[in-house]
Design an enzyme around this catalytic site. Structure first.
Site, PDB file in Angstrom:
ATOM      1  N   LYS A  91       1.027  -1.219  -0.115  1.00 43.11           N
ATOM      2  CA  LYS A  91       0.190  -0.273   0.021  1.00 43.11           C
ATOM      3  C   LYS A  91       0.798   1.231   0.036  1.00 43.11           C
ATOM      4  O   LYS A  91       1.766   1.393   0.835  1.00 43.11           O
ATOM      5  CB  LYS A  91      -0.985   0.033   1.126  1.00 43.11           C
ATOM      6  CG  LYS A  91      -1.783   1.429   1.470  1.00 43.11           C
ATOM      7  CD  LYS A  91      -2.747   1.201   2.575  1.00 43.11           C
ATOM      8  CE  LYS A  91      -3.397   2.531   2.702  1.00 43.11           C
ATOM      9  NZ  LYS A  91      -4.401   2.620   3.688  1.00 43.11           N
TER      10      LYS A  91
ATOM     11  N   LYS B 126      -2.242  -1.628  -4.067  1.00 46.00           N
ATOM     12  CA  LYS B 126      -3.142  -0.381  -3.865  1.00 46.00           C
ATOM     13  C   LYS B 126      -2.190   0.941  -3.921  1.00 46.00           C
ATOM     14  O   LYS B 126      -1.524   0.914  -3.134  1.00 46.00           O
ATOM     15  CB  LYS B 126      -3.857  -0.436  -2.256  1.00 46.00           C
ATOM     16  CG  LYS B 126      -4.598   0.707  -2.186  1.00 46.00           C
ATOM     17  CD  LYS B 126      -5.290   0.743  -0.790  1.00 46.00           C
ATOM     18  CE  LYS B 126      -5.758   2.061  -0.465  1.00 46.00           C
ATOM     19  NZ  LYS B 126      -6.278   2.133   0.819  1.00 46.00           N
TER      20      LYS B 126
END
Ligand code: PBG
Length: 327
Positions: free
Chosen positions: A198, A251
């Protein structure tokens, strides 16, 4: 391969039927996970201004929305809690309240759609007064004391009936801490979807409005990843797998398709990509201006993320896409 004129790649593009026959990547509602923002209070369905078509829902308003999501054959939802400032504190203690917004939402969803897979975002930023993903000490976010709080939150979600817990905080060691605590408390069968790679991304801007989770000072660069680093992303994923992750995530999605492809090549776990808020809002804004054909762009984006290697895509486009596909 024999060169032109023996080989003519256009032969298989000549008709829609031929193109359908040789299409390599097919995207369907079955591949999608839909994020939902759960607010406190009653009778709330409040549109998020930076994310047209997305709402904050109070638990009492969820059943009808959930019935529609299930009818569209979207297999899973991802829940985020949204709190009023007065409900937040330094440690985000509302996040492990067994009667908190997310816990209540899980039970409400299971009553109307027991088959719908309920995934919960496990993080402190939506629940802390300072808006950071861990606790704050001397202006920093210390790693290790945060782990226990995340684990407490994950167990509370599992106890309420969550099918999968998804830590998004990016503390080191959170997957191991959550796994150990879930196992100890009787939730050995609850899977963990790790937001493994992330990045500290500008594409989360609209989400922070939606979840009221903007950090009150500083930013998240001391725990989320530097967008420049690909090899480090593979190390993050590898560590999360070693700690017990059952599914892994990259992400955001669109600016990180190379990492989705790399993760697919390196690891055999189910791979999830998060088509985040900013990616959604850009499409919506361009579409509202009449600059793009929204439906066509959404299909192209979701197909590209799947083509890169994602098994599942978390996307705010899910209901509209599913509706369009079912017509
Ligand atoms: C919480 C969290 C964020 C998102 C998912 N979980 C925001 C952040 O890290 O700042 C972003 C989702 C989106 O932009 O759609 N840590």
């Amino acid at each position: 391969m024999s060169p032109f004129p023996i080989t003519r790649l256009r032969r298989l593009r000549a008709s829609a039927a031929l193109r359908d026959l040789v299409r390599e990547t097919e995207i369907s509602a079955r591949d999608l996970i839909y994020p939902l923002f759960i607010a406190e209070g009653a009778n709330v369905q409040q549109e998020i201004s930076a994310m047209p078509g997305q709402y904050r829902w109070s638990v009492d308003r969820l059943p009808r929305e959930i019935e529609q999501i299930a009818a569209l054959k979207i297999p899973a939802v991802l829940l985020f809690g949204v709190l009023e400032p007065a409900s937040k504190d330094q440690t985000g203690s509302a996040s492990w309240d067994d009667h908190g917004v997310v816990q209540n939402a899980i039970r409400a969803i299971k009553r109307v759609a027991p088959e719908l897979v309920v995934i919960t975002d496990v993080c402190l930023c939506e629940y802390t007064s300072h808006g950071h993903c861990g606790i704050v000490k001397d202006g920093r976010v210390p790693n290790d004391p945060t782990l226990e709080l995340l684990a407490r939150q994950a167990v509370s979600h599992a106890r309420a009936g969550a099918d999968i817990v998804a830590p998004s905080d990016m503390m080191d060691g959170r997957v191991a801490a959550i796994r150990a605590t879930l196992d100890r408390d009787g939730f050995a069968d609850t899977p963990i979807l790790a937001y493994a790679a992330k990045f500290a991304s500008g594409f989360y801007g609209p989400f922070r409005e939606a979840a009221a989770s903007t950090p009150q000072f500083g930013d998240r660069r001391a725990y989320q990843m530097d967008p420049a680093n690909a090899r480090e992303a593979l190390r993050e994923i590898e560590l999360d797998i070693a700690e017990g992750a059952d599914l892994i995530m990259v992400k955001p999605a669109l600016a990180y398709l190379d990492l989705i492809a790399k993760a697919r090549a390196h690891f055999d776990l189910p791979l999830v990509a998060y088509n985040v808020s900013g990616e959604y809002s850009m499409v919506k804004a361009a579409s509202a201006n009449g600059w793009i054909d929204e439906q066509r762009i959404v299909i192209e984006i979701l197909t590209a993320i799947k083509r890169a290697g994602a098994d599942l895509i978390i996307t705010y486009h899910a209901p509209e896409f599913a509706k369009a596909m079912s017509q």
